[in-house]
Design a protein around this motif. Structure first.
Motif, short mmCIF file in Angstrom:
data_model
loop_
_atom_site.label_atom_id
_atom_site.label_comp_id
_atom_site.label_asym_id
_atom_site.label_seq_id
_atom_site.Cartn_x
_atom_site.Cartn_y
_atom_site.Cartn_z
N ASP A 562 22.59 37.12 -33.15
CA ASP A 562 22.33 37.50 -34.54
C ASP A 562 23.59 38.12 -35.11
O ASP A 562 23.96 39.23 -34.74
CB ASP A 562 21.15 38.47 -34.58
CG ASP A 562 20.66 38.71 -36.01
OD1 ASP A 562 21.27 38.15 -36.93
OD2 ASP A 562 19.68 39.48 -36.18
N VAL A 563 24.26 37.38 -36.01
CA VAL A 563 25.46 37.89 -36.66
C VAL A 563 25.07 38.34 -38.05
O VAL A 563 24.75 37.51 -38.91
CB VAL A 563 26.57 36.82 -36.71
CG1 VAL A 563 27.82 37.40 -37.36
CG2 VAL A 563 26.87 36.32 -35.32
N LYS A 564 25.05 39.65 -38.31
CA LYS A 564 24.59 40.19 -39.59
C LYS A 564 25.62 40.01 -40.70
O LYS A 564 25.27 39.85 -41.86
CB LYS A 564 24.27 41.68 -39.43
CG LYS A 564 23.13 41.99 -38.45
CD LYS A 564 21.81 41.48 -38.96
CE LYS A 564 20.67 41.90 -38.05
NZ LYS A 564 19.36 41.39 -38.51
N ALA A 565 26.90 40.05 -40.35
CA ALA A 565 27.93 39.93 -41.38
C ALA A 565 29.23 39.53 -40.72
O ALA A 565 29.45 39.75 -39.53
CB ALA A 565 28.10 41.24 -42.15
N GLY A 566 30.09 38.87 -41.52
CA GLY A 566 31.43 38.58 -41.04
C GLY A 566 31.59 37.23 -40.40
O GLY A 566 32.71 36.78 -40.15
N GLY A 567 30.49 36.53 -40.10
CA GLY A 567 30.59 35.21 -39.53
C GLY A 567 31.00 35.21 -38.07
O GLY A 567 31.05 36.26 -37.42
N GLN A 568 31.27 33.99 -37.58
CA GLN A 568 31.65 33.81 -36.19
C GLN A 568 32.72 32.74 -36.11
O GLN A 568 32.58 31.67 -36.72
CB GLN A 568 30.44 33.42 -35.34
CG GLN A 568 30.76 33.27 -33.86
CD GLN A 568 29.54 32.89 -33.05
OE1 GLN A 568 28.56 32.41 -33.62
NE2 GLN A 568 29.61 33.08 -31.76
N THR A 569 33.80 33.03 -35.39
CA THR A 569 34.89 32.08 -35.24
C THR A 569 35.06 31.76 -33.77
O THR A 569 35.22 32.66 -32.95
CB THR A 569 36.21 32.65 -35.79
OG1 THR A 569 36.03 32.94 -37.18
CG2 THR A 569 37.34 31.65 -35.61
N GLY A 580 16.50 30.04 -27.85
CA GLY A 580 16.40 31.12 -28.82
C GLY A 580 17.15 30.86 -30.10
O GLY A 580 16.91 31.52 -31.12
N GLY A 581 18.11 29.96 -30.10
CA GLY A 581 18.82 29.63 -31.33
C GLY A 581 19.85 30.64 -31.73
O GLY A 581 20.06 31.66 -31.09
N VAL A 582 20.53 30.28 -32.83
CA VAL A 582 21.56 31.13 -33.42
C VAL A 582 21.21 31.33 -34.88
O VAL A 582 20.98 30.35 -35.62
CB VAL A 582 22.96 30.52 -33.28
CG1 VAL A 582 23.99 31.40 -33.97
CG2 VAL A 582 23.30 30.32 -31.83
N THR A 583 21.18 32.55 -35.34
CA THR A 583 20.88 32.86 -36.74
C THR A 583 22.04 33.59 -37.36
O THR A 583 22.47 34.63 -36.83
CB THR A 583 19.61 33.71 -36.86
OG1 THR A 583 18.51 33.00 -36.29
CG2 THR A 583 19.29 34.01 -38.32
N ILE A 584 22.58 33.06 -38.44
CA ILE A 584 23.66 33.71 -39.17
C ILE A 584 23.14 34.01 -40.56
O ILE A 584 22.88 33.09 -41.35
CB ILE A 584 24.91 32.83 -39.24
CG1 ILE A 584 25.38 32.49 -37.80
CG2 ILE A 584 26.03 33.52 -40.02
CD1 ILE A 584 26.53 31.53 -37.77
N ALA A 585 22.93 35.26 -40.86
CA ALA A 585 22.34 35.65 -42.14
C ALA A 585 23.37 35.74 -43.24
O ALA A 585 23.04 35.67 -44.42
CB ALA A 585 21.61 36.99 -41.99
N SER A 586 24.62 35.93 -42.90
CA SER A 586 25.66 36.06 -43.92
C SER A 586 26.98 35.71 -43.30
O SER A 586 27.20 35.90 -42.10
CB SER A 586 25.68 37.50 -44.47
OG SER A 586 26.73 37.65 -45.39
#
Length: 650
Positions: A562-569, A580-586
């Motif tokens: 769960d990445v709440k902010a800033g994304g993922q690189t 379980g999946g990956v959820t990116i809210a912002s």
């Protein structure tokens, strides 16, 4: 007619009456002669009564009568003003504490207990007093002649050698230097001989506390060696060291430095001659009465050379208790010898529970050292201050360098913590357990090479620059608090170097890329469940949540990312989510190379994918996305709103 017989009888009677009227009373009681006028002339001492029947008692300096003037008192009175005269015998009856024919002397206590003589202070001063006619200069072999009113009245016991106390009832125990005090000096004096003119001849006499030795006044005959041997003949001196300077051949004089190295263990002392190892200069004297030769103005002078910080000469060496009835020292534990001066090297017990050694201070305000270990050698690891062994196996050492070695059992601190201000902490085996108070390392950090570090309570603070190094056994941090943080790594320098790390995990071995390999170990692993701190294993039913392996690979085993902010690189290696999946809210998900393999992926605001997406066996939901790489679907494809694909869709 009167009978001549009657007349004759009458005449005899008249003559007898007249004759009785002319005799002295009681014929002067046999202690005088009758005078011409029938007056007794009494013998000396019998003139109190007219018939010479009463005898005078002796007079002596009064102990207490009315003074006659500001400076006149203590006049001679009958029985010294304290006794009662028996005129029949002419003897004084003295009160308790007084003695003498006229009660003129104070009685010595207990008559000196049979271990001394009772002497007036005049006699004691003259016989035993300091022999100096002037301050620290030549004497005449005699003490001062005391001449005050009580010179023959006040008395004292002069005890035999070996006895002391006012009544000479106590014996003197052996004496010596306290073995635990150090850095002290020997008593030293300077003896200076000389003359104003001429050559010295004859003898000087050196005395110390009533004991005298005779030596040649000619310094060429009295060498340093002879000085040693002569002074050591004194019974109250054990050993000395004499140094003679260059003799003056014009006067045959010299200066001698006399160092007193030791005193007799069995003191040659009594109640008037004793000292504590530092006898005053007045206790030494030099008599010039036997100096001969052509010397004029001969002198023998004494000076102090060393009289401060002097080695003790005390009863039982300060390490035992004296029994004045037997003159025997009962030494404290760990000390031996008649004077308790010898430190005992062996102490043992045959019982299974008795203390072998007890060092005990009974003073509530004690501030000294209960145990002091001392060596004259400089600090070195070549010797031990303490060495302990159990059944001939070493368990503990305190080296002369200060290093402490624990061969068995480790270190357990149950309260108060541990503070190391320098040098660090090195534990080579057994680990370290602190149950309360924490561990505070202020200096160069701590190093644990085996056994691990176990802190049950109190935490650990390392203030030095070297941090904490655990080279074997690992570290276990356990907290039972519901609110406390288990581990916090905090850097308080706002301008840290770009290459620095707040937390760094490093392994010095490579892992295989095979996920089934035994070499596929974890650099970081998070687990929910219980952990056996003693055996250092996870208990059954534990759930692994997250792992960073040495392949290298980052694994999320449950719960997703769960990445709440800033994304993922992700710049290489891809992203693999098995459940379980990956959820990116912002923010964005940017994959610059490799591919995304997903079994279920949802995005509502991702804009660009530059890598391939592999959505196998699950649904890929994208809203407003631009996909520049290949998009592969194995079980069907549904698109709503995808605007462009630069690569094929399969």
């Amino acid at each position: 007619m009167v009978s001549w017989g009657i007349i004759l009888r009458a005449m005899v009677l008249v003559l007898a009456i007249n004759s009785s009227r002319a005799a002295c009373p009681h014929s002067c009681s046999g202690h005088g002669s009758c005078g011409s006028e029938n007056v007794c002339s009494c013998d000396w001492g019998w003139d109190i009564a007219a018939d010479c029947s009463l005898r005078k008692c002796p007079n002596a300096t009064s102990w207490g009568v009315k003074p006659h003037s500001a400076s006149v008192g203590h006049l001679a009175t009958e029985c010294a003003g304290v006794g009662v005269c028996n005129y029949a015998s002419g003897l004084c009856t003295c009160p308790l504490g007084f003695t003498g024919q006229a009660c003129e002397r104070i009685a010595c206590p207990k008559d000196c207990s049979g271990h001394g003589t009772c002497q007036t202070i005049r006699n004691a001063g003259y016989t035993y007093g300091n022999d100096l006619t002037a301050a620290y200069t030549s004497g005449d072999g005699k003490g001062p002649l005391y001449n005050n009113w009580d010179r023959d009245s006040t008395t004292m016991c002069v005890c035999d050698i070996g006895f002391t106390a006012p009544d000479c009832s106590q014996r003197i125990c052996p004496k010596g230097d306290d073995p635990l005090t150090g850095g002290q000096q020997y008593r030293e004096i300077v003896l200076q001989t000389g003359a104003t003119s001429g050559l010295l001849g004859g003898y000087f006499k050196f005395s110390f506390q009533g004991e005298t030795v005779r030596f040649s006044a000619n310094s060429s005959n009295w060498t340093a060696t002879q000085c040693d041997s002569d002074i050591e003949t004194l019974p109250n001196v054990a050993s000395v060291s004499c140094v003679r300077d260059a003799a003056n051949h014009l006067r045959l004089s010299a200066n001698y430095t006399i160092k007193f190295l030791s005193w007799p263990s069995q003191p040659y002392e009594n109640n008037i001659y004793s000292h504590d190892g530092n006898p005053p200069l007045l206790d030494f004297s030099c008599d010039i009465s036997e100096v001969a030769g052509t010397a004029v103005g001969a002198y023998c002078r004494l000076f102090d050379k060393q009289a401060t910080n002097i080695r003790e000469y005390t009863s039982c060496s300060g390490r035992g208790i004296c029994d004045p009835g037997t003159a025997i020292c009962t030494c404290a534990f760990g000390y031996d010898g008649i004077d308790c001066q010898t430190v005992s090297t062996t102490a043992s017990t045959a019982t299974s529970s008795d203390d072998i050694m007890l060092l005990y201070s009974t003073s509530g305000g004690y501030t000294g050292n209960t145990l002091k270990l001392k060596t004259d050698r400089v600090a070195s690891s070549d010797f031990n201050l303490i060495y302990a062994e159990s059944n001939s196996v070493a368990s503990y050492q305190l080296k002369g360098s200060g290093d402490m070695l624990m061969h068995k059992g480790g270190l357990t601190i149950t309260q108060g913590g541990e503070t190391i201000t320098g040098g660090g902490l090195v534990v080579t085996a057994g680990g370290q357990t602190i149950t309360s108070g924490g561990l505070n390392v202020v200096g160069t950090g701590g190093t644990i090479t085996a056994g691990g570090l176990n802190i049950v309570q109190g935490g650990q603070t390392i203030s030095g620059t070297d941090g904490l190094h655990i080279l074997g056994g690992g570290a276990t941090i356990k907290t039972t608090s519901r609110t406390d943080t288990g581990l916090e790594v905090f850097a308080n320098n706002a301008k840290r170097a770009a290459t620095s790390s707040i937390l760094r995990i490093r392994a010095d071995t490579n892992a295989t890329s095979d996920p089934l390999s035994t070499n596929n170990f974890a650099l970081l692993e998070t687990i929910i469940g219980k952990y056996d701190v003693v055996n250092k294993v996870n208990l059954p039913s534990n759930q692994t949540i997250f792992r960073v392996t040495a392949q290298p690979r980052t694994e999320i085993h449950v719960g997703g990312l769960d990445v709440k902010a800033g994304g993922q690189t992700i710049t290489a290696g891809g992203l693999s989510v098995t459940a379980g999946g990956v959820t990116i809210a912002s923010g964005n998900l940017v994959v610059s190379s490799g591919e995304i393999s997903t079994g279920g992926f949802a995005s509502s605001s991702i804009t660009t994918f530059s890598a391939a997406i592999n959505a196998a066996a699950q649904t890929l939901t994208l809203t407003g996305a631009t996909i520049e790489g290949a998009l592969t679907f194995v079980n069907g494809f549904t698109s709503s709103g995808v605007t462009s694909f630069t690569e094929k869709v399969s």
